[in-house]
Design an enzyme around this catalytic site. Sequence first.
Site, PDB file in Angstrom:
ATOM      1  N   LYS A 192     -28.067 -12.913 -12.257  1.00  0.00           N
ATOM      2  CA  LYS A 192     -27.337 -12.150 -11.233  1.00  0.00           C
ATOM      3  C   LYS A 192     -28.266 -11.164 -10.529  1.00  0.00           C
ATOM      4  CE  LYS A 192     -24.704  -8.350 -12.254  1.00  0.00           C
ATOM      5  NZ  LYS A 192     -23.619  -7.616 -12.933  1.00  0.00           N
ATOM      6  N   THR A 223     -15.380  -3.416  -9.926  1.00  0.00           N
ATOM      7  CA  THR A 223     -14.781  -4.033  -8.729  1.00  0.00           C
ATOM      8  C   THR A 223     -14.387  -5.491  -8.979  1.00  0.00           C
ATOM      9  OG1 THR A 223     -16.930  -4.836  -7.983  1.00  0.00           O
ATOM     10  CG2 THR A 223     -16.258  -2.651  -7.226  1.00  0.00           C
TER      11      THR A 223
HETATM   12  C1  R5P Z   1     -23.387  -4.730 -15.267  1.00  0.00           C
HETATM   13  O1  R5P Z   1     -24.493  -4.590 -15.744  1.00  0.00           O
HETATM   14  C2  R5P Z   1     -22.125  -4.609 -16.059  1.00  0.00           C
HETATM   15  O2  R5P Z   1     -22.252  -5.188 -17.320  1.00  0.00           O
HETATM   16  C3  R5P Z   1     -20.956  -5.200 -15.324  1.00  0.00           C
HETATM   17  O3  R5P Z   1     -21.165  -6.581 -15.145  1.00  0.00           O
HETATM   18  C4  R5P Z   1     -20.773  -4.575 -13.986  1.00  0.00           C
HETATM   19  O4  R5P Z   1     -20.994  -3.202 -14.036  1.00  0.00           O
HETATM   20  C5  R5P Z   1     -19.385  -4.829 -13.475  1.00  0.00           C
HETATM   21  O5  R5P Z   1     -19.228  -4.226 -12.226  1.00  0.00           O
HETATM   22  P1  R5P Z   1     -18.429  -4.970 -11.069  1.00  0.00           P
HETATM   23  O6  R5P Z   1     -17.101  -5.418 -11.674  1.00  0.00           O
HETATM   24  O7  R5P Z   1     -18.235  -3.917 -10.016  1.00  0.00           O
HETATM   25  O8  R5P Z   1     -19.252  -6.103 -10.591  1.00  0.00           O
END
Ligand code: R5P
Length: 312
Positions: A192, A223
């Site tokens: 990602k 989000t």
């Molecule tokens: C990232 O390192 C976290 O583990 C989560 O995947 C992330 O913070 C989730 O944020 P969002 O739902 O806004 O993509």
Amino acid sequence: MDKIAVFCGNAHPQLAKDICKYLKVKLSEAFVGRFSEGEIRVKINENVRGKDVFLVQPTSPPTNDNLMELLIIIDALKRSSSQRITAVIPHFGYARQDRKDQPRVPITAKLVANLITTAGANRVLTMDLHAGQIQGFFDIPVDHLFAVGIFIDYLNTLGIKNLVVVSPDVGGIKMARAYAKRLGAGLAIIDKRRISPEKAEAMHILGEVEGKNAVIVDDLIATGGSLIEAVNALKDAGANSIRAAITHGVLSNSAIENINKCASLTELAITDSIPFSEQKKHPRIKVLSVAGLLGEAIRRIHHEESVSSLFD
Ligand code: R5P
């Protein structure tokens, strides 16, 4: 248990009540309100002299208010001669800024750890930290629990075969590996890239997902951007079904709307480490309780028993 006292602020009274139910103790009384201009006003309404106090307060949204309440209640408990104060923080906010990954940025996880310690907490009980090494930001003992056992029990009731556990980013590999091992499932990782704090993009999938039933595991959903990207990437790669098990359901901004639109997501399981409001209710979101896990950890800490078996 007559020396134990469990308090809470306004962050998650229901979880505090459920923990007390597990412990078979009454929730202790404190006034946690506001002065007319908005400053936090606290009064501990019962004697805590010599007590082993547990303060349940996730630092989830509204994070600044909940964090400030946590600090001010700790200060009040300290000045009331509690024998020991454990900050029970089921979701530890401000954890995502845990290193200097670009110039001129703060390390808020360390700052918050300093604040909690300075306020007077003697120990911390928390769960699924964004990064395990945040434990080391505290110079007081930290018991770090994992919700993996709760999710595994739930997934086992569904009897899904041909499973693959998916980490939505490289940082989540350790967590995903723990799930895969416990479920006897395969492991896949999504490469990602974060374009902005609100937007993530799935680049590649490492591992075999075609024809498999995928379970995406993560520490938090804000989000929902990371989750939706992962779901779409898995769908394109031929996954048979896709669910998610994510500990902290922050569900900010348009998260519910995003989940609504994402028909390929069979179900999102989260925990009640954060209050789950009526507005967030969704037929494809399942909430599992962590009250028993936290309650058992509190019982063991109080009786000076080992909590390590709870880490499994
Ligand atoms: C990232 O390192 C976290 O583990 C989560 O995947 C992330 O913070 C989730 O944020 P969002 O739902 O806004 O993509």
